[in-house]
Motif scaffolding. Structure first.
Motif, PDB file in Angstrom:
ATOM      1  N   HIS A  23     -25.184  81.680  37.843  1.00  0.00           N
ATOM      2  CA  HIS A  23     -25.668  81.145  39.117  1.00  0.00           C
ATOM      3  C   HIS A  23     -27.159  81.422  39.328  1.00  0.00           C
ATOM      4  O   HIS A  23     -27.756  82.234  38.620  1.00  0.00           O
ATOM      5  CB  HIS A  23     -24.857  81.763  40.277  1.00  0.00           C
ATOM      6  N   GLY A  24     -27.714  80.791  40.335  1.00  0.00           N
ATOM      7  CA  GLY A  24     -29.134  80.958  40.649  1.00  0.00           C
ATOM      8  C   GLY A  24     -29.411  82.101  41.618  1.00  0.00           C
ATOM      9  O   GLY A  24     -28.505  82.843  42.040  1.00  0.00           O
ATOM     10  N   PHE A  25     -30.681  82.202  41.988  1.00  0.00           N
ATOM     11  CA  PHE A  25     -31.204  83.273  42.850  1.00  0.00           C
ATOM     12  C   PHE A  25     -30.452  83.366  44.174  1.00  0.00           C
ATOM     13  O   PHE A  25     -30.282  82.353  44.854  1.00  0.00           O
ATOM     14  CB  PHE A  25     -32.693  82.985  43.118  1.00  0.00           C
ATOM     15  N   SER A  26     -30.029  84.573  44.474  1.00  0.00           N
ATOM     16  CA  SER A  26     -29.384  84.959  45.744  1.00  0.00           C
ATOM     17  C   SER A  26     -28.029  84.269  45.963  1.00  0.00           C
ATOM     18  O   SER A  26     -27.500  84.308  47.074  1.00  0.00           O
ATOM     19  CB  SER A  26     -30.311  84.752  46.942  1.00  0.00           C
ATOM     20  N   GLY A  88     -26.702  77.367  32.989  1.00  0.00           N
ATOM     21  CA  GLY A  88     -27.620  78.123  33.846  1.00  0.00           C
ATOM     22  C   GLY A  88     -28.158  77.285  34.988  1.00  0.00           C
ATOM     23  O   GLY A  88     -28.789  76.249  34.771  1.00  0.00           O
ATOM     24  N   HIS A  89     -27.892  77.762  36.193  1.00  0.00           N
ATOM     25  CA  HIS A  89     -28.394  77.074  37.384  1.00  0.00           C
ATOM     26  C   HIS A  89     -29.689  77.715  37.870  1.00  0.00           C
ATOM     27  O   HIS A  89     -29.701  78.908  38.208  1.00  0.00           O
ATOM     28  CB  HIS A  89     -27.341  77.149  38.504  1.00  0.00           C
ATOM     29  N   SER A  90     -30.764  76.960  37.945  1.00  0.00           N
ATOM     30  CA  SER A  90     -32.024  77.412  38.526  1.00  0.00           C
ATOM     31  C   SER A  90     -32.461  78.742  37.896  1.00  0.00           C
ATOM     32  O   SER A  90     -32.769  78.770  36.715  1.00  0.00           O
ATOM     33  CB  SER A  90     -31.882  77.473  40.041  1.00  0.00           C
ATOM     34  N   MET A  91     -32.445  79.877  38.626  1.00  0.00           N
ATOM     35  CA  MET A  91     -32.795  81.149  37.991  1.00  0.00           C
ATOM     36  C   MET A  91     -31.867  81.429  36.805  1.00  0.00           C
ATOM     37  O   MET A  91     -32.289  82.029  35.807  1.00  0.00           O
ATOM     38  CB  MET A  91     -32.729  82.295  39.004  1.00  0.00           C
ATOM     39  N   GLY A  92     -30.616  80.971  36.906  1.00  0.00           N
ATOM     40  CA  GLY A  92     -29.683  81.112  35.783  1.00  0.00           C
ATOM     41  C   GLY A  92     -30.177  80.347  34.556  1.00  0.00           C
ATOM     42  O   GLY A  92     -29.887  80.720  33.419  1.00  0.00           O
ATOM     43  N   GLY A  93     -30.939  79.274  34.800  1.00  0.00           N
ATOM     44  CA  GLY A  93     -31.572  78.531  33.699  1.00  0.00           C
ATOM     45  C   GLY A  93     -32.686  79.360  33.071  1.00  0.00           C
ATOM     46  O   GLY A  93     -32.848  79.377  31.847  1.00  0.00           O
ATOM     47  N   TYR A  94     -33.465  80.064  33.917  1.00  0.00           N
ATOM     48  CA  TYR A  94     -34.536  80.925  33.358  1.00  0.00           C
ATOM     49  C   TYR A  94     -33.910  82.038  32.509  1.00  0.00           C
ATOM     50  O   TYR A  94     -34.443  82.426  31.461  1.00  0.00           O
ATOM     51  CB  TYR A  94     -35.389  81.589  34.456  1.00  0.00           C
ATOM     52  N   ILE A  95     -32.760  82.549  32.992  1.00  0.00           N
ATOM     53  CA  ILE A  95     -32.054  83.620  32.274  1.00  0.00           C
ATOM     54  C   ILE A  95     -31.529  83.077  30.936  1.00  0.00           C
ATOM     55  O   ILE A  95     -31.630  83.741  29.898  1.00  0.00           O
ATOM     56  CB  ILE A  95     -30.912  84.176  33.163  1.00  0.00           C
ATOM     57  N   GLU A 123     -49.479  79.288  43.252  1.00  0.00           N
ATOM     58  CA  GLU A 123     -48.924  79.093  44.619  1.00  0.00           C
ATOM     59  C   GLU A 123     -47.528  79.702  44.715  1.00  0.00           C
ATOM     60  O   GLU A 123     -47.175  80.328  45.704  1.00  0.00           O
ATOM     61  CB  GLU A 123     -48.806  77.609  44.982  1.00  0.00           C
ATOM     62  N   LYS A 124     -46.743  79.487  43.669  1.00  0.00           N
ATOM     63  CA  LYS A 124     -45.369  80.007  43.664  1.00  0.00           C
ATOM     64  C   LYS A 124     -45.398  81.543  43.686  1.00  0.00           C
ATOM     65  O   LYS A 124     -44.610  82.181  44.387  1.00  0.00           O
ATOM     66  CB  LYS A 124     -44.644  79.481  42.414  1.00  0.00           C
ATOM     67  N   LEU A 125     -46.353  82.130  42.930  1.00  0.00           N
ATOM     68  CA  LEU A 125     -46.450  83.598  42.896  1.00  0.00           C
ATOM     69  C   LEU A 125     -46.775  84.137  44.279  1.00  0.00           C
ATOM     70  O   LEU A 125     -46.216  85.146  44.727  1.00  0.00           O
ATOM     71  CB  LEU A 125     -47.530  84.040  41.906  1.00  0.00           C
ATOM     72  N   ALA A 127     -46.071  82.654  47.112  1.00  0.00           N
ATOM     73  CA  ALA A 127     -44.870  82.464  47.935  1.00  0.00           C
ATOM     74  C   ALA A 127     -43.840  83.564  47.641  1.00  0.00           C
ATOM     75  O   ALA A 127     -43.179  84.069  48.553  1.00  0.00           O
ATOM     76  CB  ALA A 127     -44.267  81.089  47.679  1.00  0.00           C
ATOM     77  N   ARG A 128     -43.708  83.953  46.377  1.00  0.00           N
ATOM     78  CA  ARG A 128     -42.752  85.017  46.028  1.00  0.00           C
ATOM     79  C   ARG A 128     -43.125  86.320  46.741  1.00  0.00           C
ATOM     80  O   ARG A 128     -42.257  86.990  47.286  1.00  0.00           O
ATOM     81  CB  ARG A 128     -42.744  85.287  44.523  1.00  0.00           C
ATOM     82  N   SER A 129     -44.444  86.705  46.702  1.00  0.00           N
ATOM     83  CA  SER A 129     -44.756  87.995  47.345  1.00  0.00           C
ATOM     84  C   SER A 129     -44.598  87.910  48.854  1.00  0.00           C
ATOM     85  O   SER A 129     -44.173  88.878  49.488  1.00  0.00           O
ATOM     86  CB  SER A 129     -46.108  88.599  46.972  1.00  0.00           C
ATOM     87  N   ARG A 206     -35.082  69.981  46.191  1.00  0.00           N
ATOM     88  CA  ARG A 206     -36.322  70.459  46.813  1.00  0.00           C
ATOM     89  C   ARG A 206     -36.809  71.771  46.201  1.00  0.00           C
ATOM     90  O   ARG A 206     -37.785  72.357  46.660  1.00  0.00           O
ATOM     91  CB  ARG A 206     -36.120  70.594  48.322  1.00  0.00           C
ATOM     92  N   PHE A 207     -36.095  72.273  45.188  1.00  0.00           N
ATOM     93  CA  PHE A 207     -36.492  73.528  44.537  1.00  0.00           C
ATOM     94  C   PHE A 207     -36.970  73.288  43.099  1.00  0.00           C
ATOM     95  O   PHE A 207     -37.901  73.938  42.648  1.00  0.00           O
ATOM     96  CB  PHE A 207     -35.320  74.519  44.528  1.00  0.00           C
ATOM     97  N   ALA A 208     -36.287  72.380  42.396  1.00  0.00           N
ATOM     98  CA  ALA A 208     -36.666  72.063  41.007  1.00  0.00           C
ATOM     99  C   ALA A 208     -37.039  70.584  40.974  1.00  0.00           C
ATOM    100  O   ALA A 208     -36.173  69.721  40.887  1.00  0.00           O
ATOM    101  CB  ALA A 208     -35.502  72.360  40.065  1.00  0.00           C
ATOM    102  N   GLY A 232     -29.008  67.379  45.811  1.00  0.00           N
ATOM    103  CA  GLY A 232     -30.139  68.289  45.883  1.00  0.00           C
ATOM    104  C   GLY A 232     -30.110  69.316  44.758  1.00  0.00           C
ATOM    105  O   GLY A 232     -29.913  68.968  43.595  1.00  0.00           O
ATOM    106  N   HIS A 233     -30.273  70.596  45.157  1.00  0.00           N
ATOM    107  CA  HIS A 233     -30.414  71.677  44.178  1.00  0.00           C
ATOM    108  C   HIS A 233     -29.063  72.210  43.697  1.00  0.00           C
ATOM    109  O   HIS A 233     -29.029  73.099  42.872  1.00  0.00           O
ATOM    110  CB  HIS A 233     -31.228  72.796  44.852  1.00  0.00           C
ATOM    111  N   MET A 234     -27.952  71.670  44.251  1.00  0.00           N
ATOM    112  CA  MET A 234     -26.636  72.260  43.961  1.00  0.00           C
ATOM    113  C   MET A 234     -25.661  71.232  43.370  1.00  0.00           C
ATOM    114  O   MET A 234     -24.589  70.983  43.940  1.00  0.00           O
ATOM    115  CB  MET A 234     -26.050  72.850  45.254  1.00  0.00           C
TER     116      MET A 234
END
Ligand code: MLT
Length: 258
Positions: A23-26, A88-95, A123-125, A127-129, A206-208, A232-234
């Protein structure tokens, strides 16, 4: 294994070739539930909660993408699985990309769902902090409110997603955000993947962003790229039958290779 691993909570359904859903982030394994009825007759479906998410332990971060991949690899060891398909979904894809970089011999194929190969932009960095600070000051609810509004095209899944995200420990959210921020670019790696893979992208994600998905899909033929309108993202919630179809294509590829 580079890192001490976390013993992950997981659920398992069906029998056959192992398919591991990340799964993805959170979020948590719960997001994949709509896909199970479509696939459990075809494969063994394994649904872990990543470290810092769902019912798994949530140590302090940062959690690198490799670290999270190796937790899942430790689960494969525990289940005595030499190889599996990773979804892998979203962050799961990065993993999954980290897994393809460090332990490709354990992968039979990859399904990327609503994800991207690029590292974070400046910009993303930023937004993350900002998000990390907001979580420290106001707790995880701030992320649950914001993300659950934007994850899906229609609002049907909003309450479910709010509840999943709001249940994610603060250390899990912050650890993952720090890990995503430091991940390397995987564009080259994805372009040169030598194992079978598919991509599922929602046209309203709206995320990827769709342009990135289309670029990522360049090496794929039409039977391996699934672009879904009004999603959308899901996609696993909004169009579970399409995600199941993509995985079936991958299972057929893996079978024909063996
Ligand atoms: C996710 O759903 O996992 C996130 O949107 C990924 C990200 O923040 O890059």
């Amino acid at each position: 294994m580079e890192y001490p691993f976390v013993d992950l909570y997981y659920e398992s359904y069906g029998q056959g070739f192992p398919v591991i859903f990340i799964h993805g982030f959170s979020l948590s394994h719960v997001i994949w539930e709509p896909v199970i009825p479509y696939l459990k007759a075809d494969a063994r479906l394994i649904l872990p909660d990543l470290r810092g998410h769902g019912n798994s332990p949530a140590p302090e971060g940062p959690y690198s993408m490799r670290m999270m991949a190796e937790d899942v690899m430790a689960l494969m060891d525990k289940l005595q699985l030499e190889k599996a398909i990773w979804v892998g979904h979203s962050m799961g894809g990065y993993i999954s990309q980290a897994m393809a970089r460090h332990h490709p011999e354990r992968l039979a194929g990859l399904a990327f769902v609503a994800t991207r190969p690029l590292a974070d932009s400046p910009e993303k960095l930023k937004a993350r902090s900002k998000t990390i600070n907001q979580i420290r000051e106001q707790g995880v609810r701030v992320v649950a409110e914001d993300m659950s509004e934007r994850l899906t095209y229609k609002s049907d899944w909003k309450v479910t997603n709010f509840n999943i995200i709001n249940h994610t420990p603060q250390s899990g959210m912050i650890g993952s955000l720090q890990g995503m921020a430091s991940r390397p670019d995987s564009s080259e790696l994805v372009r040169n993947l030598s194992l079978p893979w598919v991509l599922v992208a929602g046209q309203e994600d709206r995320f990827a962003p769709l342009e990135i998905a289309r670029e990522m899909a360049a090496p794929l033929d039409a039977s391996h790229y699934f672009e879904v309108p009004k999603v959308g993202h899901m996609p696993m919630m909004e169009a579970p039958e399409v995600v199941a179809q993509a995985i079936r294509v991958l299972l057929a590829d893996v079978e024909s290779e063996n």
